[in-house]
Design a protein around this motif. Structure first.
Motif, PDB file in Angstrom:
ATOM      1  N   GLY A   1      63.766  22.759  43.841  1.00 37.03           N
ATOM      2  CA  GLY A   1      62.460  22.248  44.241  1.00 37.03           C
ATOM      3  C   GLY A   1      62.276  22.198  45.743  1.00 37.03           C
ATOM      4  N   ALA A   2      62.671  23.282  46.438  1.00 35.36           N
ATOM      5  CA  ALA A   2      62.593  23.289  47.899  1.00 35.36           C
ATOM      6  C   ALA A   2      61.166  23.056  48.389  1.00 35.36           C
ATOM      7  CB  ALA A   2      63.140  24.614  48.442  1.00 35.36           C
ATOM      8  N   GLY A   3      60.187  23.684  47.739  1.00 39.89           N
ATOM      9  CA  GLY A   3      58.797  23.506  48.155  1.00 39.89           C
ATOM     10  C   GLY A   3      58.347  22.060  48.022  1.00 39.89           C
ATOM     11  N   TYR A   4      58.792  21.415  46.948  1.00 43.38           N
ATOM     12  CA  TYR A   4      58.470  20.004  46.712  1.00 43.38           C
ATOM     13  C   TYR A   4      59.117  19.123  47.780  1.00 43.38           C
ATOM     14  CZ  TYR A   4      58.611  15.471  44.271  1.00 43.38           C
ATOM     15  OH  TYR A   4      58.504  14.146  43.931  1.00 43.38           O
ATOM     16  N   TRP A   5      60.399  19.315  48.029  1.00 44.23           N
ATOM     17  CA  TRP A   5      61.110  18.521  49.035  1.00 44.23           C
ATOM     18  C   TRP A   5      60.509  18.722  50.428  1.00 44.23           C
ATOM     19  CZ3 TRP A   5      66.641  16.615  49.402  1.00 44.23           C
ATOM     20  CH2 TRP A   5      67.077  16.101  48.178  1.00 44.23           C
ATOM     21  N   ASP A   6      60.178  19.960  50.759  1.00 41.76           N
ATOM     22  CA  ASP A   6      59.644  20.250  52.095  1.00 41.76           C
ATOM     23  C   ASP A   6      58.303  19.564  52.322  1.00 41.76           C
ATOM     24  OD1 ASP A   6      61.866  21.757  52.676  1.00 41.76           O
ATOM     25  OD2 ASP A   6      60.903  23.692  52.254  1.00 41.76           O
ATOM     26  N   ARG A   7      57.568  19.334  51.243  1.00 41.46           N
ATOM     27  CA  ARG A   7      56.313  18.591  51.375  1.00 41.46           C
ATOM     28  C   ARG A   7      56.541  17.086  51.254  1.00 41.46           C
ATOM     29  NH1 ARG A   7      51.016  20.427  48.025  1.00 41.46           N
ATOM     30  NH2 ARG A   7      51.668  22.405  48.980  1.00 41.46           N
ATOM     31  N   LEU A   8      57.570  16.697  50.471  1.00 40.67           N
ATOM     32  CA  LEU A   8      57.831  15.277  50.260  1.00 40.67           C
ATOM     33  C   LEU A   8      58.345  14.600  51.529  1.00 40.67           C
ATOM     34  CD1 LEU A   8      58.006  12.884  48.274  1.00 40.67           C
ATOM     35  CD2 LEU A   8      60.296  13.694  47.640  1.00 40.67           C
ATOM     36  N   ARG A   9      59.218  15.272  52.271  1.00 32.25           N
ATOM     37  CA  ARG A   9      59.802  14.656  53.466  1.00 32.25           C
ATOM     38  C   ARG A   9      58.737  14.131  54.432  1.00 32.25           C
ATOM     39  NH1 ARG A   9      63.930  18.943  53.339  1.00 32.25           N
ATOM     40  NH2 ARG A   9      65.960  18.009  52.823  1.00 32.25           N
ATOM     41  N   PRO A  10      57.800  14.977  54.896  1.00 32.50           N
ATOM     42  CA  PRO A  10      56.783  14.450  55.819  1.00 32.50           C
ATOM     43  C   PRO A  10      55.851  13.434  55.163  1.00 32.50           C
ATOM     44  CG  PRO A  10      56.291  16.734  55.235  1.00 32.50           C
ATOM     45  CD  PRO A  10      57.669  16.440  54.722  1.00 32.50           C
ATOM     46  N   HIS A  11      55.627  13.591  53.851  1.00 34.79           N
ATOM     47  CA  HIS A  11      54.749  12.644  53.153  1.00 34.79           C
ATOM     48  C   HIS A  11      55.378  11.257  53.122  1.00 34.79           C
ATOM     49  CE1 HIS A  11      51.355  11.694  50.578  1.00 34.79           C
ATOM     50  NE2 HIS A  11      52.165  11.108  49.708  1.00 34.79           N
ATOM     51  N   LEU A  12      56.677  11.182  52.899  1.00 33.77           N
ATOM     52  CA  LEU A  12      57.368   9.893  52.928  1.00 33.77           C
ATOM     53  C   LEU A  12      57.316   9.286  54.322  1.00 33.77           C
ATOM     54  CD1 LEU A  12      60.538  10.679  50.756  1.00 33.77           C
ATOM     55  CD2 LEU A  12      58.613   9.217  50.117  1.00 33.77           C
ATOM     56  N   ALA A  13      57.524  10.118  55.340  1.00 34.52           N
ATOM     57  CA  ALA A  13      57.483   9.614  56.718  1.00 34.52           C
ATOM     58  C   ALA A  13      56.106   9.051  57.046  1.00 34.52           C
ATOM     59  CB  ALA A  13      57.858  10.731  57.688  1.00 34.52           C
ATOM     60  N   GLN A  14      55.063   9.711  56.576  1.00 31.15           N
ATOM     61  CA  GLN A  14      53.701   9.231  56.817  1.00 31.15           C
ATOM     62  C   GLN A  14      53.380   7.975  56.015  1.00 31.15           C
ATOM     63  OE1 GLN A  14      51.317  12.620  55.757  1.00 31.15           O
ATOM     64  NE2 GLN A  14      52.131  13.895  57.417  1.00 31.15           N
ATOM     65  N   SER A  15      54.099   7.777  54.903  1.00 30.42           N
ATOM     66  CA  SER A  15      53.823   6.645  54.021  1.00 30.42           C
ATOM     67  C   SER A  15      54.370   5.337  54.558  1.00 30.42           C
ATOM     68  CB  SER A  15      54.429   6.906  52.627  1.00 30.42           C
ATOM     69  OG  SER A  15      53.856   8.042  52.028  1.00 30.42           O
ATOM     70  N   ALA A  16      55.396   5.407  55.396  1.00 27.66           N
ATOM     71  CA  ALA A  16      56.022   4.183  55.899  1.00 27.66           C
ATOM     72  C   ALA A  16      55.078   3.426  56.823  1.00 27.66           C
ATOM     73  CB  ALA A  16      57.316   4.533  56.628  1.00 27.66           C
ATOM     74  N   MET A  17      55.092   2.111  56.730  1.00 32.56           N
ATOM     75  CA  MET A  17      54.274   1.272  57.596  1.00 32.56           C
ATOM     76  C   MET A  17      55.005   0.904  58.880  1.00 32.56           C
ATOM     77  SD  MET A  17      52.421  -1.467  55.040  1.00 32.56           S
ATOM     78  CE  MET A  17      53.979  -2.171  54.501  1.00 32.56           C
ATOM     79  N   LEU A  18      56.322   0.724  58.789  1.00 32.73           N
ATOM     80  CA  LEU A  18      57.102   0.204  59.902  1.00 32.73           C
ATOM     81  C   LEU A  18      57.740   1.338  60.693  1.00 32.73           C
ATOM     82  CD1 LEU A  18      58.815  -2.719  57.943  1.00 32.73           C
ATOM     83  CD2 LEU A  18      56.713  -2.793  59.298  1.00 32.73           C
ATOM     84  N   PRO A  19      57.708   1.258  62.018  1.00 33.09           N
ATOM     85  CA  PRO A  19      58.210   2.374  62.836  1.00 33.09           C
ATOM     86  C   PRO A  19      59.709   2.606  62.717  1.00 33.09           C
ATOM     87  CG  PRO A  19      57.671   0.470  64.208  1.00 33.09           C
ATOM     88  CD  PRO A  19      57.145   0.170  62.842  1.00 33.09           C
TER      89      PRO A  19
ATOM     90  N   ILE B   1      55.665  22.917  36.721  1.00 30.67           N
ATOM     91  CA  ILE B   1      54.654  22.418  37.642  1.00 30.67           C
ATOM     92  C   ILE B   1      55.116  22.538  39.094  1.00 30.67           C
ATOM     93  CG2 ILE B   1      55.274  19.966  37.765  1.00 30.67           C
ATOM     94  CD1 ILE B   1      52.292  19.355  37.314  1.00 30.67           C
ATOM     95  N   LEU B   2      56.433  22.637  39.314  1.00 32.81           N
ATOM     96  CA  LEU B   2      56.939  22.869  40.664  1.00 32.81           C
ATOM     97  C   LEU B   2      56.453  24.197  41.226  1.00 32.81           C
ATOM     98  CD1 LEU B   2      60.633  21.616  40.343  1.00 32.81           C
ATOM     99  CD2 LEU B   2      58.848  20.586  41.749  1.00 32.81           C
ATOM    100  N   GLU B   3      56.121  25.141  40.334  1.00 30.79           N
ATOM    101  CA  GLU B   3      55.655  26.444  40.775  1.00 30.79           C
ATOM    102  C   GLU B   3      54.311  26.361  41.499  1.00 30.79           C
ATOM    103  OE1 GLU B   3      55.537  28.858  37.299  1.00 30.79           O
ATOM    104  OE2 GLU B   3      57.696  28.720  36.911  1.00 30.79           O
ATOM    105  N   ALA B   4      53.597  25.262  41.326  1.00 32.34           N
ATOM    106  CA  ALA B   4      52.306  25.105  41.999  1.00 32.34           C
ATOM    107  C   ALA B   4      52.460  24.805  43.484  1.00 32.34           C
ATOM    108  CB  ALA B   4      51.501  23.987  41.332  1.00 32.34           C
ATOM    109  N   TYR B   5      53.669  24.434  43.903  1.00 25.44           N
ATOM    110  CA  TYR B   5      53.890  24.186  45.329  1.00 25.44           C
ATOM    111  C   TYR B   5      53.997  25.524  46.051  1.00 25.44           C
ATOM    112  CZ  TYR B   5      54.408  19.232  44.594  1.00 25.44           C
ATOM    113  OH  TYR B   5      54.152  17.913  44.292  1.00 25.44           O
TER     114      TYR B   5
END
Length: 258
Positions: A14-32, A153-157
């Motif tokens: 799921g490389a495509g999923y992980w590559d999108r998940l990493r920045p999404h998690l970083a953006q989701s955090a409230m605390l610096p 569904i991972l193929e949609a990434y």
């Protein structure tokens, strides 16, 4: 604050999923100062079936114990089915936040009648068990499904046409729920949630479509902050009675799959 995010998809599949998940998690955090690290499960959750859920749950529980021993402040089960959630909470003292539970509970603050559209019909009975366990039968009034395996569904990434196909299938399955009075919609899985995150303010028939990933991240941060302030975490009465150390060690040392 260091948080372990447990995906049920590995990077190899799921490389495509992980590559999108990493920045999404970083953006989701409230605390610096929040640091989120993704960890996968191999073999990944490629087929919708309770046996696969239980196999992945065992590894997830072991990883929760490992996370606590490595100094993580919280553990997120980044998988909507939440298999092994209660057992993980009974094995560690750090907060364990689960994608399914966190999303459902947050949805209760956004509307009265909640609907879930999962990726595969075989997940529907499992979701009804979750809904009952969380005491939400009167709030989550409908569960419907598309017809994908998690691996499909991972193929949609990385494929805009397939992503649009998934969105259209989701909205088609959601339409009867909206007609029946549903006012909040939940995609039943981290994979479709992240896929739909590209659609800002995603709505179907005026009903918001929730992305539970940032909800789980923020709940984990809140749980850690509250524990630091109050000293309190989960109850050690009932479902979350802490397992004795020798029982945890026995669980960790037992051969996987046996």
């Amino acid at each position: 604050m260091k948080i372990w995010y447990q995906s049920y998809v590995d990077y190899e599949n799921g490389a495509g999923y992980w590559d999108r998940l990493r920045p999404h998690l970083a953006q989701s955090a409230m605390l610096p100062d929040t640091e989120l690290r993704i960890h996968g499960i191999t073999p990944f959750d490629s087929y919708a079936h309770p046996l696969v859920e239980f196999r992945c749950a065992r590894e997830m529980i072991c990883n929760a114990v490992q996370a606590e021993r490595e100094g993580y402040d919280a553990f997120i089960v980044g998988h909507f089915q939440d298999a092994g959630l209660y057992e993980a909470r009974a094995a560690v003292d750090i907060p364990v936040i689960a994608l399914g539970e966190a999303t459902m509970l947050h949805a209760c603050q956004m509307g009265q009648r909640i609907g879930i559209v999962t990726i595969n019909p075989r997940f529907i009975p499992w979701f009804h068990h979750q809904i009952g366990k969380y005491g939400l039968r009167e709030r989550i009034t409908g569960v419907d499904a598309m017809a994908f395996e998690p691996g499909q569904i991972l193929e949609a990434y990385g494929d805009d046409a397939k992503a649009e196909e998934v969105r259209q299938l989701f909205e088609a399955q959601a339409a009867p729920l909206i007609t029946d009075g549903t006012d909040v919609l939940i995609p039943g899985g981290g994979i479709p949630m992240l896929l739909f995150a590209q659609f800002h303010n995603h709505i179907v028939g005026d009903a918001p479509v929730l992305n539970g990933i940032p909800i789980a991240v923020k709940m984990a941060e809140l749980a850690v902050s509250l524990k630091r302030q109050t000293g309190q975490s989960v109850s050690r009465v009932g479902d979350y009675v802490k397992a004795p150390e020798h029982v945890i060690e026995e669980f960790l040392s037992h051969p996987k799959g046996l």
